[in-house]
Enzyme design. Structure first.
Site, PDB file in Angstrom:
ATOM      1  N   THR A   1      46.526  -0.007 -10.916  1.00 27.54           N
ATOM      2  CA  THR A   1      44.985   1.036  -9.619  1.00 27.54           C
ATOM      3  C   THR A   1      45.984   0.086  -8.190  1.00 27.54           C
ATOM      4  O   THR A   1      45.448   0.425  -7.405  1.00 27.54           O
ATOM      5  CB  THR A   1      44.191   0.970 -10.433  1.00 27.54           C
ATOM      6  OG1 THR A   1      43.726   2.064 -11.689  1.00 27.54           O
ATOM      7  CG2 THR A   1      42.626   1.120  -9.170  1.00 27.54           C
TER       8      THR A   1
ATOM      9  N   HIS B   1      48.683   5.837 -10.319  1.00 27.65           N
ATOM     10  CA  HIS B   1      49.962   5.702 -10.875  1.00 27.65           C
ATOM     11  C   HIS B   1      49.620   6.549 -12.046  1.00 27.65           C
ATOM     12  O   HIS B   1      48.326   7.206 -12.812  1.00 27.65           O
ATOM     13  CB  HIS B   1      49.794   4.558 -11.282  1.00 27.65           C
ATOM     14  CG  HIS B   1      47.985   4.020 -12.426  1.00 27.65           C
ATOM     15  ND1 HIS B   1      48.607   4.177 -13.459  1.00 27.65           N
ATOM     16  CD2 HIS B   1      47.205   3.109 -12.081  1.00 27.65           C
ATOM     17  CE1 HIS B   1      47.280   3.523 -13.817  1.00 27.65           C
ATOM     18  NE2 HIS B   1      46.845   2.832 -12.714  1.00 27.65           N
TER      19      HIS B   1
END
Length: 647
Positions: A325, A508
């Site tokens: 993250t 992601h």
């Protein structure tokens, strides 16, 4: 010696052992380095005296808890037999741990010619692979047995010298213990807080610097700093050439660079600076492209997002820069390639950077970071708070740390569901809507970075929302999609909606593991831009990066602004499709289907990427293409380290 006959006998015995053993390890490494470089007398003196400083400091840090024990344990208990056994046990355990560390240092140096750094920290993340590698590389049973025998021998030697007996039988007064323990604890704390591992980096000879360090202290310094020195471990090109290559890639007819040759700072000229919409960017946790039907998924997990894709500015071929993250946050706020180690979000000296939020702030916006968990995690609050963002999170208490912006805690009354990771996506969206209502009343433009949490383990969410039982990734994806749909329904009736752009982008993918060491398919993410005035829906099929999102958006908005970003407007005629991505160690530059992978030990690998088959086929590329990839990471590392990313 008198010090070995006091209560602190075992303490000084271990410190002596640790200093001598560190000296021996340093000497072995120095001899091993003679095949590569030479050392003058001054270099050798610097290595050993600086090394002694770091070794003594590290030894005191290791002994801190034992110093507390020696301070607090009354004489009547300390002289008991169990206390003697405990003292011997602590001594043996510390010797055993440090012996393994010394052995690991020798093998690490053999591989990387360096003290422990972030590569060693990275190995902790891949414990299974590392243990198997050690087992296959060394006779592990013999190694462990040898370490145990050596630790027993060292402990026995000090026992024969009477160190433990004299230590236990001594009656050191409490006042004296306060002075001794207090002094050592204070030195250890000061050393830990203020002594930087980089103090050893004062020679142009890298071997001088590395040999001057202590391996254990280097390990924890790397853990704290979360980075690898690019110049020490990766292939380099001429500095001026590196900046020229990056500038060549970023230049277009609307761009004017600063005169400084060692910078990418530039002015970008737009055609309509009057369009100032609010920005609500939903950064979705772990939203892989292959969850969407648009990428071939048949599970119907994202009906909302799939219905929006054809009604939006849809970046259908976008790639994340990393697998965490904080990497996504770094890419979306700094638009910078992922330098080795961890994200800049988690590093020291990451305040007052030239972020995308800074561009909005210059245009009169209020930047706010929304997070459904505690933003203390992964240093997020420090990063956003010290880069001009207000913070709204679920932290349980206000910290004393001062931020550029404000911090507001999400109250219990605003939460209908939460798990250990944070509040559900519906709740964080409602908090953001409430904040937008208030900003609108105050006639403030807002730029919101909203980080979701529901698509994260343990994959739990409010009951009765979707048909899939909680506890699975598929259910979490479906719930997140549902929550986004509810959010969009709720804001369409708001008076500020007409002038608000909604961005939906992943931080992601859900997984980075694949058949290749770096599986390119595991970095592809969706990105949708909704509700933009006077721009028809379009599918941007050109390969792009998270870095390109805001430069493209600002171009569509017609903005003129100063840029210090590696992202570019993908709709510009001069845009050449390329992405940058990586792990903690591997750095990837992909231009069209040409893949350049940079690794420590200055290793470079080149492949042709077959996206249809998700295959990487070894190939030879011209030096010019390899240099393009090196230039991206070399300049990005230098700009951050030199402070040139600050405004």
């Amino acid at each position: 010696m008198q010090i070995f006959k006091s209560r602190y006998g075992a303490f000084f015995a271990f410190l002596s052992y640790f200093t001598i053993a560190s000296f021996i390890v340093r000497t072995i490494l120095l001899i091993a380095s003679l095949k590569t470089t030479s050392f003058g007398l001054l270099s050798i003196l610097k290595i050993y005296f600086t090394g002694l400083f770091f070794d003594l400091g590290t030894g005191l840090i290791i002994l801190t808890f034992y110093a507390v024990y020696l301070l607090l344990m009354p004489n009547r208990f300390y002289q008991k037999k169990w206390s003697k056994l405990l003292t011997i046990g602590i001594f043996f355990l510390l010797v055993m741990i440090t012996l393994f560390s010394f052995f690991a240092e020798l093998t690490f140096w053999q591989e990387f010619e360096s003290r422990f750094n972030f590569i060693a920290v990275d190995y902790l993340i891949y414990t299974y692979e590392v243990i198997n590698n050690i087992n296959e590389s060394y006779p592990l049973p013999l190694l462990i047995s040898g370490m145990l025998i050596l630790a027993v021998a060292i402990t026995y030697l000090f026992k024969r010298l009477g160190v433990f007996e004299q230590s236990i039988n001594s009656k050191t007064p409490f006042r004296q213990r306060i002075i001794i323990s207090g002094s050592f604890i204070a030195i250890a704390v000061l050393f830990l807080l203020f002594v930087k591992n980089s103090w050893a980096d004062n020679s142009p000879n890298r071997y001088d610097n590395e040999l001057s360090k202590d391996g254990i202290y280097s390990f924890f310094a790397a853990f704290r700093n979360n980075e690898l020195n690019y110049h020490n471990f990766y292939r380099l090109i001429d500095e001026k050439e590196a900046y020229q290559l990056v500038r060549k890639q970023l230049i277009d007819s609307n761009t004017t660079f600063d005169k400084n040759d060692f910078s990418i700072k530039r002015t970008i000229k737009g055609n309509n600076s009057n369009y100032k919409p609010n920005i609500m960017m939903i950064t979705v946790e772990s939203l892989s492209a292959d969850f969407l039907a648009h990428y071939g998924n048949t599970q119907k997990l994202t009906p909302v997002l799939d219905s929006l894709a054809d009604k939006s500015i849809f970046f259908s071929n976008m790639y994340a820069t990393g697998t965490r993250t904080v990497r996504g946050m770094e890419a979306l706020t700094l638009a910078i390639p992922p330098t080795p180690g961890s994200s800049i979000v988690r590093r020291d000296n990451n305040e007052h950077l030239f972020t995308t939020g800074h561009v909005f702030k210059q245009a009169g916006y209020t930047d706010t970071f929304f997070y459904g968990g505690d933003g203390y995690f992964d240093n997020m609050n420090h990063y956003f708070g010290n880069n001009g963002y207000n913070i709204v999170d679920r932290g349980r208490k206000l910290l004393n740390e001062s931020f550029d912006g404000t911090r507001t805690l999400i109250t219990d009354g605003e939460v209908k569901f939460e798990n250990a990771w944070g509040i559900c996506d519906e709740d964080i969206f409602n908090v953001a809507i409430k904040d937008a209502d208030q900003k609108f009343k105050e006639h403030k433009l807002f730029n919101n970075f909203i980080m979701t949490t529901s698509n994260h383990r343990p994959f739990t969410y409010p009951a009765g929302k979707i048909a899939i039982p909680e506890g699975s990734r598929e259910g979490a994806v479906r719930y997140t999609d549902f929550a986004i749909g509810e959010f969009l329904k709720n804001i369409k009736s708001k008076p500020w909606f007409e002038n608000t752009i909604v961005i939906i982008v992943a931080d992601h993918c859900a997984s980075s593991a694949g058949k290749n060491e770096i599986d390119i398919s595991k970095y592809q993410i969706p990105c949708l831009v909704l509700n933009m005035k006077n721009i028809a829906p379009m599918n941007i099929k050109k390969m792009s990066s998270q870095l390109d999102l805001f430069p493209t958006l600002w171009s569509l908005m017609g903005w003129s602004y100063t840029s210090n970003f590696y992202g570019k407007n993908v709709l510009d005629a001069s845009y050449q499709p390329r992405v940058v991505l990586g792990t903690y160690q591997k750095l990837v530059y992909m231009k069209s289907d040409s893949l350049v992978i940079l690794s420590p030990q200055r290793k470079v690998e080149t492949y042709i990427y077959n996206k249809t088959k998700n295959e990487q086929i070894q190939a030879k590329f011209p030096k010019s293409l390899i240099d393009e990839g090196i230039a991206q990471y070399q300049t990005a590392y230098d700009l951050f380290k030199n402070g040139d990313l600050k405004y």
